[in-house]
Design an enzyme around this catalytic site. Sequence first.
Site, short mmCIF file in Angstrom:
data_model
loop_
_atom_site.label_atom_id
_atom_site.label_comp_id
_atom_site.label_asym_id
_atom_site.label_seq_id
_atom_site.Cartn_x
_atom_site.Cartn_y
_atom_site.Cartn_z
N ASP A 196 -9.39 1.63 4.14
CA ASP A 196 -9.99 0.82 3.54
C ASP A 196 -11.40 0.14 4.35
O ASP A 196 -11.58 0.25 5.50
CB ASP A 196 -8.90 -0.37 3.59
CG ASP A 196 -9.09 -1.41 2.54
OD1 ASP A 196 -10.18 -1.32 1.49
OD2 ASP A 196 -8.66 -2.41 2.61
N ASN A 220 -7.31 0.94 -8.32
CA ASN A 220 -8.83 1.13 -8.10
C ASN A 220 -9.17 1.76 -9.32
O ASN A 220 -10.07 1.31 -10.00
CB ASN A 220 -8.98 2.21 -6.97
CG ASN A 220 -8.77 1.75 -5.51
OD1 ASN A 220 -8.33 2.62 -4.66
ND2 ASN A 220 -8.60 0.39 -5.33
C1 IPE Z 1 -6.10 0.56 -0.81
O1 IPE Z 1 -7.27 -0.24 -0.62
C2 IPE Z 1 -6.67 1.69 -1.54
C3 IPE Z 1 -7.15 2.80 -0.80
C4 IPE Z 1 -7.42 2.61 0.24
C5 IPE Z 1 -7.68 3.97 -1.79
P1 IPE Z 1 -7.49 -1.40 -1.64
O2 IPE Z 1 -8.86 -2.03 -1.01
O3 IPE Z 1 -7.54 -1.03 -2.92
O4 IPE Z 1 -6.56 -2.50 -1.44
P2 IPE Z 1 -6.36 -4.02 -1.75
O5 IPE Z 1 -6.80 -4.27 -3.08
O6 IPE Z 1 -7.33 -4.76 -0.72
O7 IPE Z 1 -4.91 -4.48 -1.56
C1 IPE Z 2 -11.84 1.66 0.43
O1 IPE Z 2 -12.71 0.89 0.39
C2 IPE Z 2 -12.08 2.74 -0.61
C3 IPE Z 2 -11.28 2.58 -1.79
C4 IPE Z 2 -10.41 1.81 -2.07
C5 IPE Z 2 -11.83 3.44 -2.94
P1 IPE Z 2 -13.05 -0.24 -0.61
O2 IPE Z 2 -13.93 -0.21 -1.57
O3 IPE Z 2 -11.46 -1.03 -0.91
O4 IPE Z 2 -13.63 -1.59 0.64
P2 IPE Z 2 -13.39 -3.14 0.67
O5 IPE Z 2 -12.14 -3.10 0.93
O6 IPE Z 2 -14.01 -3.75 -0.55
O7 IPE Z 2 -14.41 -3.48 1.99
MG MG Z 3 -10.50 -2.40 -0.01
#
Ligand code: IPE
Ligand code: IPE
Ligand code: MG
Length: 261
Positions: free
Chosen positions: A19, A67
């Site tokens: 993340d 996502n």
């Molecule tokens: C979890 O991260 C999913 C992945 C890393 C693929 P998210 O960014 O989607 O999680 P939330 O929305 O902060 O809970």
């Molecule tokens: C994790 O990074 C990757 C995916 C969930 C695909 P994020 O896109 O969730 O990054 P933040 O949480 O917005 O920083």
């Molecule tokens: Mg995230």
Amino acid sequence: MYRRLDAERLPHHVAIIMDGNGRWAGKRSLKRFLGHQQGAEAVQYVVETASRIGLPWLTLYAFSLENNLKRPRAEVNFLMRLLRTYLSNNVQRMNDNNVRIRYVGRTAELPEEVRERMAWAAEATRGNTGTTLTLALNYGGRSELTDAFRGLCAEVQREGRRLDDIDETDIHRHLYTAHMPDPDLLIRTSGEMRISNFLLWQIAYTEIFVTNRLWPDFRGIHMLEAIEDYQRRERRYGGLNDGSESDDVESLPANQLVAGR
Ligand code: IPE
Ligand code: IPE
Ligand code: MG
């Protein structure tokens, strides 16, 4: 081997919630997609470290069902393109490192050109016997359980089994992860203290390590630090410490059962 690790107590399975790509980009006033691009670069470092220490199972949460449903189409499309590029560019390195790639999630719902590349990478690395890298793609823990219950219910109907005979191993058998051990260690980058629908059944007794480091800045050495921390933990699975004796509560006078009395 990283000198601070105890080779006797290596985890069998490490799972990572990757993340913080968006925040990594935001801190540099860059677009989110550049964060994802850097995040994809980070993956291979960690995979190669896993292979070097002989970790049998590494599972990476790359793209959740939520996502897919909740992010703008342009971002989802970019992530799909990035996944294809990652696979094309890294299969050779996976083969060099004896890494086999697999997937969990509702992958049938991904675009066809992505599925084709995924199948190609799985086939090209099938014979490798080192680390199994599992990418969780279009993955949700609750949807995995839903799929597992559907499969199990169909089996029960077909075979006319008694409901009383169903146990945890039947549920385990129908999970996407039926062929793997449960994770010993779950790492989450970017400081969020939540599970975000990852491997809900499998992490019942998994040790959790959360780091503030953003995923694009995460390297193999940081996974080794997390493993080192894991090796200092005492896993109890609901039992007692090794060697500790249970108090003989029955023989204590009632007034000694409450501290300070
Ligand atoms: C979890 O991260 C999913 C992945 C890393 C693929 P998210 O960014 O989607 O999680 P939330 O929305 O902060 O809970
Ligand atoms: C994790 O990074 C990757 C995916 C969930 C695909 P994020 O896109 O969730 O990054 P933040 O949480 O917005 O920083
Ligand atoms: Mg995230």
